[in-house]
Enzyme design. Structure first.
Site, PDB file in Angstrom:
ATOM      1  N   TYR A   5       0.829  -1.206   0.000  1.00 33.81           N
ATOM      2  CA  TYR A   5       0.000   0.000   0.000  1.00 33.81           C
ATOM      3  C   TYR A   5       0.870   1.265   0.000  1.00 33.81           C
ATOM      4  CZ  TYR A   5      -2.802   3.874   1.413  1.00 33.81           C
ATOM      5  OH  TYR A   5      -3.365   5.114   1.442  1.00 33.81           O
ATOM      6  N   GLY A  40       1.001   4.376   1.152  1.00 37.64           N
ATOM      7  CA  GLY A  40       1.458   5.097   2.344  1.00 37.64           C
ATOM      8  C   GLY A  40       2.496   4.325   3.143  1.00 37.64           C
ATOM      9  N   SER A  51      -6.590  13.537   8.266  1.00 37.28           N
ATOM     10  CA  SER A  51      -7.169  12.827   7.117  1.00 37.28           C
ATOM     11  C   SER A  51      -8.674  13.050   7.042  1.00 37.28           C
ATOM     12  CB  SER A  51      -6.927  11.327   7.240  1.00 37.28           C
ATOM     13  OG  SER A  51      -5.597  11.088   7.514  1.00 37.28           O
ATOM     14  N   GLY A  70     -10.371  17.197   3.779  1.00 42.20           N
ATOM     15  CA  GLY A  70     -10.433  17.949   2.525  1.00 42.20           C
ATOM     16  C   GLY A  70      -9.189  18.743   2.162  1.00 42.20           C
ATOM     17  N   LYS A  71      -8.004  18.205   2.466  1.00 39.85           N
ATOM     18  CA  LYS A  71      -6.775  18.956   2.126  1.00 39.85           C
ATOM     19  C   LYS A  71      -6.604  19.118   0.619  1.00 39.85           C
ATOM     20  CE  LYS A  71      -2.717  17.892   4.033  1.00 39.85           C
ATOM     21  NZ  LYS A  71      -2.687  16.477   4.302  1.00 39.85           N
ATOM     22  N   THR A  72      -6.807  18.016  -0.106  1.00 40.35           N
ATOM     23  CA  THR A  72      -6.610  18.098  -1.561  1.00 40.35           C
ATOM     24  C   THR A  72      -7.645  19.043  -2.166  1.00 40.35           C
ATOM     25  OG1 THR A  72      -5.732  15.864  -1.504  1.00 40.35           O
ATOM     26  CG2 THR A  72      -6.340  16.710  -3.661  1.00 40.35           C
ATOM     27  N   SER A  79      -9.518   4.164  -1.704  1.00 41.67           N
ATOM     28  CA  SER A  79      -8.907   3.963  -3.036  1.00 41.67           C
ATOM     29  C   SER A  79      -8.263   5.277  -3.477  1.00 41.67           C
ATOM     30  CB  SER A  79      -9.950   3.486  -4.034  1.00 41.67           C
ATOM     31  OG  SER A  79     -11.034   4.382  -4.080  1.00 41.67           O
ATOM     32  N   ARG A 106     -12.216  18.361  12.187  1.00 42.25           N
ATOM     33  CA  ARG A 106     -13.646  18.097  11.975  1.00 42.25           C
ATOM     34  C   ARG A 106     -14.309  18.169  13.336  1.00 42.25           C
ATOM     35  NH1 ARG A 106     -16.789  14.834   8.332  1.00 42.25           N
ATOM     36  NH2 ARG A 106     -14.992  14.600   6.976  1.00 42.25           N
ATOM     37  N   ASN A 142     -15.287  27.968   0.496  1.00 45.25           N
ATOM     38  CA  ASN A 142     -14.278  28.247   1.523  1.00 45.25           C
ATOM     39  C   ASN A 142     -13.436  29.466   1.155  1.00 45.25           C
ATOM     40  OD1 ASN A 142     -15.155  26.122   3.067  1.00 45.25           O
ATOM     41  ND2 ASN A 142     -13.714  24.653   2.163  1.00 45.25           N
TER      42      ASN A 142
HETATM   43  C1  OXD Z   1      -2.504  10.350   4.496  1.00 51.95           C
HETATM   44  C2  OXD Z   1      -2.211  10.472   3.071  1.00 51.95           C
HETATM   45  O1  OXD Z   1      -2.806   9.233   4.957  1.00 51.95           O
HETATM   46  O2  OXD Z   1      -1.874  11.577   2.625  1.00 51.95           O
HETATM   47  O3  OXD Z   1      -2.441  11.363   5.208  1.00 51.95           O
HETATM   48  O4  OXD Z   1      -2.271   9.455   2.357  1.00 51.95           O
HETATM   49 MN    MN Z   2      -1.495  13.034   4.132  1.00 51.24          MN
END
Ligand code: OXD
Ligand code: MN
Length: 600
Positions: free
Chosen positions: A197, A199, A248, A251-253, A376, A408, A504
């Site tokens: 995986y 990460g 996680s 909503g960072k992306t 995913s 959150r 935002n």
């Molecule tokens: C996380 C990632 O788990 O960016 O933070 O994948």
């Molecule tokens: Mn991350």
């Protein structure tokens, strides 16, 4: 002789003797080699070629069913003493860990090829770049690293002696009971075994980019943070750079790729992306904090990505992208996930490779019954992103005006507040928490403390990490202003009160105004909060009183939160800086005073 660097060669020899691959291949970064590896992975089923007319250069990978996420409980920081790793990290004695993992690596690459991936975090040759070499027996890892980092022989030319992070990865037999992600900060080494995986195995990312980098940053006087970087261009052309850290699923992306609402676009505002996950931050000669994104791609969560949440991400993943554990449209050879704009495919194949129909979905077993696994991913080149800022390519990075922390929180935190300065901001970062939702845990409102969104990623003791923040602050004559946001406040019916996503921008507008010494703010016990009309809500369909509610500070809830934070500080132990304890005392005092005032 694989490279011209004797130290790299010795280490490769040592690892090859241990893992016994049939051959050792250097990844040179060429398209020809990449194409040959793609073809080989397709021939073995490791990758599935998607429809090249609709998704050129795109492939689907399905992981083992037991190997779909980061494994925090099997991730270790192997410092000489347990105290150095701190209370939050799992610790193992380095000799014991090496002995245990040596058994697992022994012969693990028999019948396979060992790939040697030289990669750079940051622009090769720049002052801020760090180099790594990852040895792996997985083509999926090679192809993903080619997207996520800058890979190739040019990187080898930049490495002097043993000035690189040594990463050894083997899928071995993917045994989850013998899965280990081990970091040896004292020897700048990572060992990852029995996982495939991202990460856990793209060792540039969480392992070097955050855990080892945070350790190196402490000794070298800089910071590695779990932060996106974005650029806002005002109508007058002035550009402001902002970093933001969220746990996680916050909503960072999406924030990194925000598209402003039409009203702002018409006025001439532009938002551009520099990074969505990792920032390396340094004190500049000008006393400001400068940031680079050391990565070269996005490893984003696919479900929930649609034209409402993130059109830029959709446009990013339409070419040269590896999808992992999403759903396949068997008729079209394309991909689908929950939250996609399109309806579910007629002939859908789920992330486990089985035929799937929507009636199979059961929200009590999301991972087991959804078409795409909830975690995913897409792995896509950063240069695909339509909103990429040219400043991403600046070797020295960009000067940061604001740092935004977020979590959150259904009730406690207001939509936005500004802290009183670097020390109070560091305190707010140390207190970041996110509430779990019923959908994921069954228990609503369980608070997990996730300081600076770095809980799983600090490569040493948390209290010393906070001290490092305070120390960096003292070197900044012009520090970024620090804010806290909460997009997730809910009403009495549990509905989100704030629309989020592109809207935002309205909160960003207030933040930017505050950075320029403008914008109204009301002093409260927790910090500076916008007045009710301080955030432009025109054109939003908010029920009357919503903005007031979104910006309100619930004193009783905050006092409960202080008690929880006090417990957390006690758990971290006596390395928690006195300055942060005093911040906590001060906050509690101000809250009591406000509560007393109200009661009387
Ligand atoms: C996380 C990632 O788990 O960016 O933070 O994948
Ligand atoms: Mn991350």
């Amino acid at each position: 002789m694989i490279t011209r660097n004797a130290r790299i060669n010795e280490w490769i020899d040592e690892c090859a003797k241990l893992t016994c691959p049939d051959s050792v291949v250097l990844i040179d970064g060429s398209d020809a080699q990449r194409d040959a590896l793609r073809a080989e992975a397709c021939s073995t089923g490791e990758l599935l070629k998607l429809n090249q007319d609709l998704l050129p250069g795109c492939y689907l990978h399905r992981s083992a069913v037991n190997d779909v996420a980061r494994v925090e409980d099997r991730t270790f920081i192997c410092t000489r003493t347990k105290a150095e790793a701190g209370k939050i990290n799992n610790w193992m004695d380095p000799d014991e860990c090496r002995a245990r993992l040596t058994r697992l690596f022994r012969g693990s690459m028999k019948g396979r090829t060992m790939y040697v991936i030289p990669y750079s975090m940051g622009i090769p040759g720049s002052r801020f770049a760090k180099y790594g070499v990852e040895l792996t027996d997985s083509i999926y890892v090679v192809l993903s690293m080619l997207i996520m980092t800058r890979v190739g022989t040019q990187v080898l030319d930049c490495i002097e002696g043993d000035g690189f992070t040594k990463g050894l990865h083997s899928k071995a037999d993917l045994d989850e009971n013998e899965r280990y992600i081990a970091h040896f900060p004292e020897t700048n080494t990572i060992w990852s075994v029995n996982s495939g995986y991202g990460g856990n195995v793209l060792l540039s990312k969480k392992c070097l980019g955050l855990r080892l980098a945070s350790y190196l940053g402490r000794t070298e006087g800089w910071m590695a943070e779990h932060m996106l970087i974005l650029e806002v261009e005002a109508p007058d052309g002035h550009k402001t750079y902002v970093c933001a850290a969220f746990p996680s699923s916050c909503g960072k992306t999406n924030l990194a790729m925000l598209i402003p609402p039409e009203k702002y676009r018409k006025l001439g505002y532009k938002v551009r992306t520099l990074g969505d996950d990792i920032s390396w931050l340094r004190v500049g000669g000008d006393g400001r904090l400068w940031a680079i994104n050391p990565e070269h791609g996005f490893f984003g969560v696919a479900p929930g990505t649609g034209s409402r949440s993130n059109p830029n991400a959709l446009a990013t993943v339409d070419r040269e992208t590896i999808f992992t554990n999403v759903c396949l449209d068997a008729d079209k050879g394309t991909v689908w996930w929950e939250g996609h704009d399109d309806p579910p495919p007629v002939h859908a194949v789920d992330w486990k490779g089985r035929p799937w129909t929507p009636d199979m979905y059961d929200k009590r077993d999301k991972a087991g019954t959804s078409a795409a696994h909830p975690n995913s991913r897409f792995t896509a080149p950063i240069e695909n992103c339509p909103s990429l800022s040219p400043a991403y390519f600046e070797p020295e990075g960009v000067p940061i005006s604001a740092i935004i922390f977020g979590g959150r929180r259904a009730h406690t935190a207001p939509l936005v507040y500004q802290t009183y300065g670097w020390r109070h901001g560091t305190f707010a970062g140390s207190a970041i928490a996110s509430e779990t939702t019923a959908a994921t845990t069954g228990a609503v409102g369980v608070v997990r403390r996730d300081p600076m969104a770095m809980r799983p990623f600090v490569g040493y003791d948390m209290g010393l990490y906070w001290q490092h923040w305070l120390d960096i602050g003292r070197r900044l004559s012009n520090p970024p202003k620090i804010f806290h946001v909460n997009w997730f406040r809910t009403d009495a019916e549990g509905r989100f009160m704030w629309p989020g996503y592109g809207e935002n921008m309205r909160v960003l507008e207030w933040i930017l105004a505050r950075c320029e010494g403008k914008g109204d703010a009301v002093s409260t016990p927790i910090g500076l909060v916008p007045p009710e009309d301080g955030i432009d809500a025109s054109g939003l369909d908010l029920a009357p009183g919503t903005m007031k509610e979104l910006l309100s500070v619930d004193t009783a809830a905050w006092l409960r939160d202080c008690a929880d934070l006090r417990d957390f500080y006690s758990f971290i132990g006596n390395t928690v800086p006195d300055e942060l304890c005093r911040e906590l005392d001060g906050l509690e005092r101000r809250l009591h005073a406000a509560a007393g005032g109200k009661d009387s």
